[in-house]
Scaffold this active site. Structure first.
Site, PDB file in Angstrom:
ATOM      1  N   ASP A 243     104.872   6.123  27.110  1.00  0.00           N
ATOM      2  CA  ASP A 243     104.078   5.108  26.397  1.00  0.00           C
ATOM      3  C   ASP A 243     104.734   3.736  26.541  1.00  0.00           C
ATOM      4  O   ASP A 243     105.955   3.633  26.712  1.00  0.00           O
ATOM      5  CB  ASP A 243     103.990   5.508  24.913  1.00  0.00           C
TER       6      ASP A 243
ATOM      7  N   GLY B 298     101.799  -1.083  28.735  1.00  0.00           N
ATOM      8  CA  GLY B 298     101.049  -2.313  28.402  1.00  0.00           C
ATOM      9  C   GLY B 298     101.927  -3.304  27.662  1.00  0.00           C
ATOM     10  O   GLY B 298     101.953  -4.502  27.982  1.00  0.00           O
TER      11      GLY B 298
ATOM     12  N   ARG C 121      98.499  -5.909  32.394  1.00  0.00           N
ATOM     13  CA  ARG C 121      98.837  -4.518  32.046  1.00  0.00           C
ATOM     14  C   ARG C 121      99.086  -3.662  33.284  1.00  0.00           C
ATOM     15  O   ARG C 121      99.928  -2.772  33.286  1.00  0.00           O
ATOM     16  CB  ARG C 121      97.698  -3.899  31.224  1.00  0.00           C
TER      17      ARG C 121
ATOM     18  N   SER D 210      95.396  10.708  29.630  1.00  0.00           N
ATOM     19  CA  SER D 210      94.800  11.630  28.651  1.00  0.00           C
ATOM     20  C   SER D 210      93.272  11.598  28.752  1.00  0.00           C
ATOM     21  O   SER D 210      92.698  10.666  29.331  1.00  0.00           O
ATOM     22  CB  SER D 210      95.229  11.233  27.238  1.00  0.00           C
TER      23      SER D 210
ATOM     24  N   GLU E   5      91.460  10.852  26.448  1.00  0.00           N
ATOM     25  CA  GLU E   5      91.076   9.639  25.703  1.00  0.00           C
ATOM     26  C   GLU E   5      91.236   8.369  26.553  1.00  0.00           C
ATOM     27  O   GLU E   5      90.565   7.362  26.310  1.00  0.00           O
ATOM     28  CB  GLU E   5      91.926   9.508  24.431  1.00  0.00           C
ATOM     29  N   ASN E   6      92.105   8.428  27.567  1.00  0.00           N
ATOM     30  CA  ASN E   6      92.322   7.239  28.407  1.00  0.00           C
ATOM     31  C   ASN E   6      91.081   6.837  29.210  1.00  0.00           C
ATOM     32  O   ASN E   6      90.988   5.711  29.698  1.00  0.00           O
ATOM     33  CB  ASN E   6      93.501   7.434  29.364  1.00  0.00           C
TER      34      ASN E   6
ATOM     35  N   ARG F 220     109.130  10.791  23.596  1.00  0.00           N
ATOM     36  CA  ARG F 220     108.067   9.772  23.604  1.00  0.00           C
ATOM     37  C   ARG F 220     108.720   8.399  23.545  1.00  0.00           C
ATOM     38  O   ARG F 220     109.597   8.157  22.716  1.00  0.00           O
ATOM     39  CB  ARG F 220     107.109   9.943  22.426  1.00  0.00           C
TER      40      ARG F 220
ATOM     41  N   ARG G  98     104.011  10.221  17.578  1.00  0.00           N
ATOM     42  CA  ARG G  98     102.885  11.157  17.471  1.00  0.00           C
ATOM     43  C   ARG G  98     102.713  11.873  18.804  1.00  0.00           C
ATOM     44  O   ARG G  98     103.249  11.458  19.826  1.00  0.00           O
ATOM     45  CB  ARG G  98     101.606  10.431  17.064  1.00  0.00           C
TER      46      ARG G  98
ATOM     47  N   GLU H  37     112.049  20.450  20.531  1.00  0.00           N
ATOM     48  CA  GLU H  37     112.768  19.385  19.833  1.00  0.00           C
ATOM     49  C   GLU H  37     112.104  18.057  20.214  1.00  0.00           C
ATOM     50  O   GLU H  37     111.695  17.882  21.364  1.00  0.00           O
ATOM     51  CB  GLU H  37     114.237  19.365  20.264  1.00  0.00           C
TER      52      GLU H  37
HETATM   53  C1  FPP Z   1     100.893   4.438  28.377  1.00  0.00           C
HETATM   54  O1  FPP Z   1     101.111   3.062  28.292  1.00  0.00           O
HETATM   55  C2  FPP Z   1     100.827   4.882  29.743  1.00  0.00           C
HETATM   56  C3  FPP Z   1      99.696   5.332  30.359  1.00  0.00           C
HETATM   57  C4  FPP Z   1      98.405   5.437  29.671  1.00  0.00           C
HETATM   58  C5  FPP Z   1      99.696   5.747  31.774  1.00  0.00           C
HETATM   59  C6  FPP Z   1     100.973   6.260  32.344  1.00  0.00           C
HETATM   60  C7  FPP Z   1     100.994   5.929  33.786  1.00  0.00           C
HETATM   61  C8  FPP Z   1     102.074   5.656  34.537  1.00  0.00           C
HETATM   62  C9  FPP Z   1     103.428   5.792  34.014  1.00  0.00           C
HETATM   63  C10 FPP Z   1     101.976   5.168  35.940  1.00  0.00           C
HETATM   64  C11 FPP Z   1     101.301   6.039  36.931  1.00  0.00           C
HETATM   65  C12 FPP Z   1     101.669   7.469  36.848  1.00  0.00           C
HETATM   66  C13 FPP Z   1     102.192   8.203  37.865  1.00  0.00           C
HETATM   67  C14 FPP Z   1     102.432   9.649  37.665  1.00  0.00           C
HETATM   68  C15 FPP Z   1     102.544   7.639  39.162  1.00  0.00           C
HETATM   69  P1  FPP Z   1     100.046   2.156  27.536  1.00  0.00           P
HETATM   70  O2  FPP Z   1      99.194   1.507  28.570  1.00  0.00           O
HETATM   71  O3  FPP Z   1      99.298   2.963  26.525  1.00  0.00           O
HETATM   72  O4  FPP Z   1     100.992   1.122  26.849  1.00  0.00           O
HETATM   73  P2  FPP Z   1     100.716   0.331  25.496  1.00  0.00           P
HETATM   74  O5  FPP Z   1     100.633   1.354  24.392  1.00  0.00           O
HETATM   75  O6  FPP Z   1     101.930  -0.539  25.387  1.00  0.00           O
HETATM   76  O7  FPP Z   1      99.452  -0.439  25.683  1.00  0.00           O
END
Ligand code: FPP
Length: 244
Positions: free
Chosen positions: A21, A24, A34, A66, A68-69, A189, A195, A208
């Site tokens: 996480d 962004g 982002r 996810s 949800e994404n 996380r 969460r 854990e």
């Molecule tokens: C959460 O950050 C991250 C994601 C929704 C995507 C994770 C993707 C990567 C790490 C890059 C590509 C993956 C691979 C396997 C090459 P967020 O955007 O929710 O951050 P924020 O909560 O600060 O907005």
């Protein structure tokens, strides 16, 4: 994956699962779009796969997208899918060389065709890897996964292949997409949130938890070692008692 020489004698988790996480926020703090946070996040993924191999962690599962994404703006989804494609193209040889097998969980059919074809290629090419397993959770949601397993059991009962009394924890676990993986020992996380966000709800029952305020693009081997050190010092009782 073999532990590096001189590594800590504390127990090393067999399976680490990570909610990546804060991409962004990492970008926002630097006045970047982002998508640049996600790009830096992909570099952190590469670092983490290598660190796990060096530290002796055999299973790594990353929550990369996810269910949800899908609600995010189309441009951000396109950027993430593009990064995933790049990752799969660029890291294939390394994964093969390192003996790391790629595995995927989630509603893969919802992913763009160009991502799916690359996933299939990398999974096929790395299928014989024996040093570790990297699982990407893509278009993944734990409730959907458990629901699908329950539906599969119901269909087997209706077809007369299974009696209701045979619906055990093991029977359900065997119908999850993670059936071939051990349960995670440690879940990490980043970015300060505490969460699970619909990640591996069944499989994390006895894991854990470890949290860091660092955003995912800043995650590295040193941070992972801190998590492992703390994990190694915890007493896992699995609901029972620990005898001296
Ligand atoms: C959460 O950050 C991250 C994601 C929704 C995507 C994770 C993707 C990567 C790490 C890059 C590509 C993956 C691979 C396997 C090459 P967020 O955007 O929710 O951050 P924020 O909560 O600060 O907005």
């Amino acid at each position: 994956m073999s532990p590096e020489a001189g590594a800590t004698q504390l127990p090393v988790p067999r399976h680490v699962a990570i909610v990546m996480d804060g991409n962004g926020r990492w970008a926002q703090e630097r006045g970047l779009p982002r998508s640049e946070g996600h790009r830096a996040g992909a570099v952190a993924v590469q670092r983490t796969v290598e660190a796990c191999r060096e530290l002796g962690i055999r299973y790594l599962t990353l929550y990369a997208f996810s269910t949800e994404n899908w609600q995010r703006p189309p441009a951000e989804i396109r950027a993430l899918m593009g990064l995933l494609r790049e990752f799969l193209d660029n890291r294939l040889d390394d994964l093969v060389r390192q003996g790391v097998r790629l595995n995927v969980i989630g509603q893969i059919e919802r992913l763009p065709r160009l991502v799916r074809s690359r996933l299939e290629r990398v999974m096929a090419r790395t299928a014989n890897g024996t040093q570790g397993t990297l699982t990407l959770a893509l278009s993944y949601g734990a409730r959907a996964e458990i629901t699908a397993a329950a539906r599969a059991l119901a269909e087997e009962v209706r077809a007369g292949k299974l009696a209701p009394k045979d619906i055990t924890e093991q029977a359900l676990a065997a119908r999850l997409q993670t059936a071939s993986l051990p349960d995670p020992d440690l879940v990490i996380r980043t970015a300060g949130e505490k969460r699970l966000s619909n990640f591996l709800l069944w499989q994390l029952s006895y894991a854990e938890f470890w949290f860091t305020d660092l955003c995912w693009p800043d995650f590295d081997r040193e941070v992972l070692r801190q998590a492992l050190d703390e994990f190694g010092r915890r007493q896992r009782r699995f609901g029972g008692l620990v005898h001296a």
